[in-house]
Design a protein around this motif. Structure first.
Motif, PDB file in Angstrom:
ATOM      1  N   ASN A 183       0.475  -1.447  -0.174  1.00 51.74           N
ATOM      2  CA  ASN A 183      -0.348  -0.123  -0.158  1.00 51.74           C
ATOM      3  C   ASN A 183       0.819   1.216   0.076  1.00 51.74           C
ATOM      4  O   ASN A 183       0.506   2.019  -0.839  1.00 51.74           O
ATOM      5  CB  ASN A 183      -1.084  -0.186   1.178  1.00 51.74           C
ATOM      6  N   PHE A 184       1.223   2.387   0.587  1.00 49.89           N
ATOM      7  CA  PHE A 184       2.294   2.647   1.099  1.00 49.89           C
ATOM      8  C   PHE A 184       3.626   2.521   2.205  1.00 49.89           C
ATOM      9  O   PHE A 184       3.554   1.762   2.508  1.00 49.89           O
ATOM     10  CB  PHE A 184       1.566   4.214   1.985  1.00 49.89           C
ATOM     11  N   VAL A 185       4.458   3.428   2.163  1.00 48.46           N
ATOM     12  CA  VAL A 185       5.597   3.413   3.152  1.00 48.46           C
ATOM     13  C   VAL A 185       5.542   4.586   3.811  1.00 48.46           C
ATOM     14  O   VAL A 185       5.760   5.693   2.815  1.00 48.46           O
ATOM     15  CB  VAL A 185       7.150   2.899   2.725  1.00 48.46           C
ATOM     16  N   GLY A 186       5.781   4.419   5.515  1.00 45.89           N
ATOM     17  CA  GLY A 186       6.400   5.511   6.036  1.00 45.89           C
ATOM     18  C   GLY A 186       7.076   5.559   7.303  1.00 45.89           C
ATOM     19  O   GLY A 186       8.078   4.539   6.702  1.00 45.89           O
ATOM     20  N   TYR A 187       8.257   6.608   7.197  1.00 45.40           N
ATOM     21  CA  TYR A 187       9.178   6.642   7.671  1.00 45.40           C
ATOM     22  C   TYR A 187       9.667   7.470   8.512  1.00 45.40           C
ATOM     23  O   TYR A 187       8.215   8.648   8.839  1.00 45.40           O
ATOM     24  CB  TYR A 187      10.194   7.149   6.593  1.00 45.40           C
ATOM     25  N   GLU A 188       9.788   7.067  10.116  1.00 43.78           N
ATOM     26  CA  GLU A 188      10.276   8.192  11.215  1.00 43.78           C
ATOM     27  C   GLU A 188      11.802   8.119  11.154  1.00 43.78           C
ATOM     28  O   GLU A 188      11.885   7.734  11.779  1.00 43.78           O
ATOM     29  CB  GLU A 188       9.083   7.179  12.305  1.00 43.78           C
ATOM     30  N   SER A 189      11.491   9.734  11.232  1.00 42.66           N
ATOM     31  CA  SER A 189      13.125  10.160  11.059  1.00 42.66           C
ATOM     32  C   SER A 189      13.600  10.214  13.032  1.00 42.66           C
ATOM     33  O   SER A 189      14.473   9.561  13.177  1.00 42.66           O
ATOM     34  CB  SER A 189      13.639  11.807  11.131  1.00 42.66           C
ATOM     35  N   SER A 190      13.086   9.843  13.470  1.00 35.80           N
ATOM     36  CA  SER A 190      13.785  10.027  15.494  1.00 35.80           C
ATOM     37  C   SER A 190      13.945   8.454  15.306  1.00 35.80           C
ATOM     38  O   SER A 190      15.010   8.787  16.426  1.00 35.80           O
ATOM     39  CB  SER A 190      12.259  10.796  16.275  1.00 35.80           C
ATOM     40  N   SER A 191      12.885   7.772  15.135  1.00 35.13           N
ATOM     41  CA  SER A 191      13.757   6.596  15.633  1.00 35.13           C
ATOM     42  C   SER A 191      14.191   5.574  14.380  1.00 35.13           C
ATOM     43  O   SER A 191      14.996   4.806  14.832  1.00 35.13           O
ATOM     44  CB  SER A 191      12.452   5.879  16.038  1.00 35.13           C
ATOM     45  N   GLY A 192      14.025   6.191  13.121  1.00 32.72           N
ATOM     46  CA  GLY A 192      14.466   4.770  11.931  1.00 32.72           C
ATOM     47  C   GLY A 192      13.638   4.237  11.765  1.00 32.72           C
ATOM     48  O   GLY A 192      13.883   3.678  10.350  1.00 32.72           O
ATOM     49  N   ILE A 193      12.299   4.227  12.025  1.00 31.68           N
ATOM     50  CA  ILE A 193      11.543   2.961  11.418  1.00 31.68           C
ATOM     51  C   ILE A 193      10.824   3.111  10.117  1.00 31.68           C
ATOM     52  O   ILE A 193      10.749   4.040  10.423  1.00 31.68           O
ATOM     53  CB  ILE A 193      10.096   2.778  13.061  1.00 31.68           C
ATOM     54  N   VAL A 194      10.798   1.782   9.886  1.00 29.33           N
ATOM     55  CA  VAL A 194      10.217   2.003   8.338  1.00 29.33           C
ATOM     56  C   VAL A 194       9.096   1.170   8.480  1.00 29.33           C
ATOM     57  O   VAL A 194       9.318   0.098   8.448  1.00 29.33           O
ATOM     58  CB  VAL A 194      11.447   1.087   6.940  1.00 29.33           C
ATOM     59  N   ASP A 195       7.536   1.983   8.225  1.00 27.74           N
ATOM     60  CA  ASP A 195       6.140   1.138   8.641  1.00 27.74           C
ATOM     61  C   ASP A 195       6.242   1.006   6.778  1.00 27.74           C
ATOM     62  O   ASP A 195       6.038   2.075   5.947  1.00 27.74           O
ATOM     63  CB  ASP A 195       5.590   2.371   8.834  1.00 27.74           C
ATOM     64  N   ILE A 196       6.094  -0.396   6.270  1.00 30.43           N
ATOM     65  CA  ILE A 196       5.468  -1.210   5.112  1.00 30.43           C
ATOM     66  C   ILE A 196       4.189  -1.604   4.867  1.00 30.43           C
ATOM     67  O   ILE A 196       4.145  -2.349   5.054  1.00 30.43           O
ATOM     68  CB  ILE A 196       6.317  -1.163   4.272  1.00 30.43           C
ATOM     69  N   ASN A 197       3.023  -0.116   5.411  1.00 32.25           N
ATOM     70  CA  ASN A 197       1.786  -0.590   4.775  1.00 32.25           C
ATOM     71  C   ASN A 197       1.392  -1.989   3.712  1.00 32.25           C
ATOM     72  O   ASN A 197       0.925  -1.700   2.357  1.00 32.25           O
ATOM     73  CB  ASN A 197       0.535   0.298   5.391  1.00 32.25           C
ATOM     74  N   ILE A 198       1.025  -2.931   4.213  1.00 36.64           N
ATOM     75  CA  ILE A 198      -0.219  -3.971   3.508  1.00 36.64           C
ATOM     76  C   ILE A 198      -1.122  -3.304   2.359  1.00 36.64           C
ATOM     77  O   ILE A 198      -1.205  -2.925   1.853  1.00 36.64           O
ATOM     78  CB  ILE A 198       0.068  -5.632   3.754  1.00 36.64           C
ATOM     79  N   GLY A 199      -1.858  -2.930   3.881  1.00 39.91           N
ATOM     80  CA  GLY A 199      -3.241  -3.038   3.478  1.00 39.91           C
ATOM     81  C   GLY A 199      -4.673  -2.536   4.673  1.00 39.91           C
ATOM     82  O   GLY A 199      -3.807  -3.260   5.964  1.00 39.91           O
ATOM     83  N   GLY A 200      -5.623  -2.925   4.204  1.00 34.74           N
ATOM     84  CA  GLY A 200      -6.973  -2.923   5.669  1.00 34.74           C
ATOM     85  C   GLY A 200      -7.481  -1.400   5.333  1.00 34.74           C
ATOM     86  O   GLY A 200      -7.747  -0.546   3.854  1.00 34.74           O
ATOM     87  N   ILE A 201      -8.194  -1.217   6.449  1.00 32.61           N
ATOM     88  CA  ILE A 201      -9.061   0.361   6.125  1.00 32.61           C
ATOM     89  C   ILE A 201      -9.477   0.923   7.412  1.00 32.61           C
ATOM     90  O   ILE A 201      -8.949   0.709   8.780  1.00 32.61           O
ATOM     91  CB  ILE A 201     -10.766  -0.777   5.969  1.00 32.61           C
ATOM     92  N   LEU A 202      -8.426   2.710   7.623  1.00 32.49           N
ATOM     93  CA  LEU A 202      -8.722   3.227   8.465  1.00 32.49           C
ATOM     94  C   LEU A 202      -7.467   2.841   9.366  1.00 32.49           C
ATOM     95  O   LEU A 202      -6.981   2.434   9.080  1.00 32.49           O
ATOM     96  CB  LEU A 202     -10.022   3.923   9.318  1.00 32.49           C
ATOM     97  N   ASP A 203      -7.699   2.632  10.501  1.00 28.78           N
ATOM     98  CA  ASP A 203      -6.669   2.029  11.789  1.00 28.78           C
ATOM     99  C   ASP A 203      -6.285   0.262  11.831  1.00 28.78           C
ATOM    100  O   ASP A 203      -6.455  -0.327  12.261  1.00 28.78           O
ATOM    101  CB  ASP A 203      -7.343   2.299  13.312  1.00 28.78           C
ATOM    102  N   ASN A 204      -7.389  -0.334  10.636  1.00 28.35           N
ATOM    103  CA  ASN A 204      -7.279  -1.762  10.766  1.00 28.35           C
ATOM    104  C   ASN A 204      -6.396  -2.111   9.290  1.00 28.35           C
ATOM    105  O   ASN A 204      -6.781  -2.598   8.615  1.00 28.35           O
ATOM    106  CB  ASN A 204      -9.034  -1.938  10.775  1.00 28.35           C
ATOM    107  N   SER A 205      -5.212  -2.146   9.927  1.00 33.86           N
ATOM    108  CA  SER A 205      -4.126  -2.614   9.306  1.00 33.86           C
ATOM    109  C   SER A 205      -3.346  -3.043   9.399  1.00 33.86           C
ATOM    110  O   SER A 205      -2.974  -3.699  10.314  1.00 33.86           O
ATOM    111  CB  SER A 205      -4.112  -1.777   8.234  1.00 33.86           C
ATOM    112  N   VAL A 206      -2.786  -3.256   8.187  1.00 37.20           N
ATOM    113  CA  VAL A 206      -1.397  -5.084   8.297  1.00 37.20           C
ATOM    114  C   VAL A 206      -0.325  -4.333   7.663  1.00 37.20           C
ATOM    115  O   VAL A 206      -0.023  -3.723   6.806  1.00 37.20           O
ATOM    116  CB  VAL A 206      -2.131  -6.218   7.545  1.00 37.20           C
ATOM    117  N   GLY A 207       1.417  -5.077   8.377  1.00 40.13           N
ATOM    118  CA  GLY A 207       2.151  -4.062   7.445  1.00 40.13           C
ATOM    119  C   GLY A 207       3.684  -4.854   7.874  1.00 40.13           C
ATOM    120  O   GLY A 207       3.339  -5.880   8.764  1.00 40.13           O
ATOM    121  N   TYR A 208       4.385  -4.457   7.788  1.00 43.64           N
ATOM    122  CA  TYR A 208       5.736  -4.622   8.129  1.00 43.64           C
ATOM    123  C   TYR A 208       6.538  -3.535   8.817  1.00 43.64           C
ATOM    124  O   TYR A 208       6.201  -3.058   8.280  1.00 43.64           O
ATOM    125  CB  TYR A 208       6.838  -5.752   6.731  1.00 43.64           C
ATOM    126  N   LEU A 209       7.233  -3.582   9.813  1.00 42.05           N
ATOM    127  CA  LEU A 209       7.795  -2.974  10.360  1.00 42.05           C
ATOM    128  C   LEU A 209       9.601  -3.068  10.547  1.00 42.05           C
ATOM    129  O   LEU A 209       9.664  -4.282  10.394  1.00 42.05           O
ATOM    130  CB  LEU A 209       7.849  -2.821  12.021  1.00 42.05           C
TER     131      LEU A 209
END
Length: 241
Positions: A183-209
Motif C-alpha cells: 500500500n504505502f511506506v512511512g518513515y519515522e525520522s526520530s527512530s528510523g523505523i520504516v512502516d511498509i503498510n500492506i493494506g486494510g481500512i483506516l486503523d485496521n491495517s496490516v504491514g511490516y516494520l
C-alpha cells in the motif's frame, strides 16, 4: 474440539494456568467462572456473552504461540483452522493480584465494505491494471500470519531496498512497494523505523516494520498494535486496530 496444540519452547508447567484459561476460552464448553477470570473490557462487557469457543463449529483445530510474557501480562496468537480455512486471533492476559485473567481478545476487524469491494472486483473477468493491483493488495491483506511472514522472507531483498529508499523519499519507496502489491511506506525520522503498510481500512491495517538496531519496537496493545512478531533480522510483521 481437538486437543490444543502448544507451539512453545518454554516449559509447559510455567504456563499451566494461563494455557488452561486460553484453552477454555477457545473450547466449546466455555468458561463458567467468568467473573473470576475476566478483567478490563471482558469483565465490563462480556460476562453475559458466550466465549468465542462456544460459538465455533465442532472440529476446530486450535493452536497457539506465545508472543509476549512478563510479570504483568501475556499475549498469545491463536490460530483456528478447519477444512482448509484458518483465522488468526490474539488474546491478552493480565496478572491481577497473582491470578491470570483475560482482558481482551482481538483479530483483524475489517468492515463489511472491504469484503463487498473484494467480491465485486473478484467477479470481474477483465480487470484493469489498477483493479488487479487492488485485488492482489486485498488478498495479501487477508493473509494469515504465517503467510505474511513467508511473503517477507520471499521478498526480503526488495523490502530491504524499500527500507533504504524510505529514508530519503517515502514517495519513491511507496512506488517500489506498489510493485509488490503493497500500500504505502512511512518513515519515522526520530527512530528510523520504516512502516511498509500492506493494506486494510483506516486503523485496521496490516504491514511490516523495519526497526533499526537500538530503536524500540512498538508495544503491543489491544487498542493499537494488536499483533507484532519478529520475522527475520530487523523485520517485524504487525496488525493494528
Amino acid at each position: 474440539m481437538r486437543i490444543l496444540s502448544i507451539l512453545l519452547l518454554l516449559p509447559l508447567a510455567a504456563f499451566a494456568d494461563e494455557l488452561r484459561l486460553v484453552e477454555q476460552f477457545f473450547g466449546q464448553e466455555g468458561i463458567n467462572n467468568k467473573r473470576e477470570v475476566y478483567a478490563g473490557e471482558m469483565l465490563e462487557h462480556y460476562l453475559d456473552k458466550p466465549t468465542l469457543g462456544e460459538s465455533l463449529p465442532k472440529g476446530i483445530d486450535v493452536s497457539l504461540r506465545l508472543l509476549e510474557k512478563n510479570l504483568q501480562r501475556e499475549i498469545y496468537a491463536v490460530l483456528l483452522s478447519k477444512d482448509g480455512r484458518s483465522q488468526d486471533w490474539y488474546i491478552y492476559l493480565v496478572n491481577d493480584q497473582n491470578k491470570w485473567k483475560i482482558s481482551a481478545v482481538r483479530n483483524l476487524a475489517l468492515p463489511g465494505i472491504f469484503f463487498m469491494a473484494l467480491q465485486e472486483i473478484q467477479s470481474k473477468s477483465n480487470r484493469t491494471k489498477e483493479e488487479e493491483y487492488q485485488y492482489q493488495n486485498m488478498l495479501l491483506t487477508l493473509q494469515l500470519d504465517s503467510e505474511l511472514k513467508e511473503f517477507l522472507h520471499k521478498n526480503i531483498d526488495s523490502l530491504n531496498v524499500i527500507a533504504v529508499q524510505a529514508k530519503t523519499s517515502q514517495e519513491k519507496a511507496t512506488e517500489s512497494a506498489k510493485h509488490l502489491n503493497l500500500n504505502f511506506v512511512g518513515y519515522e525520522s526520530s527512530s528510523g523505523i520504516v512502516d511498509i503498510n500492506i493494506g486494510g481500512i483506516l486503523d485496521n491495517s496490516v504491514g511490516y516494520l523495519f526497526v533499526p538496531t537500538g530503536a524500540e519496537v512498538p508495544k503491543m496493545s489491544d487498542d493499537n498494535y494488536i499483533y507484532i512478531e519478529s520475522v527475520t533480522g530487523n523485520w517485524y510483521v504487525y496488525k493494528t486496530t
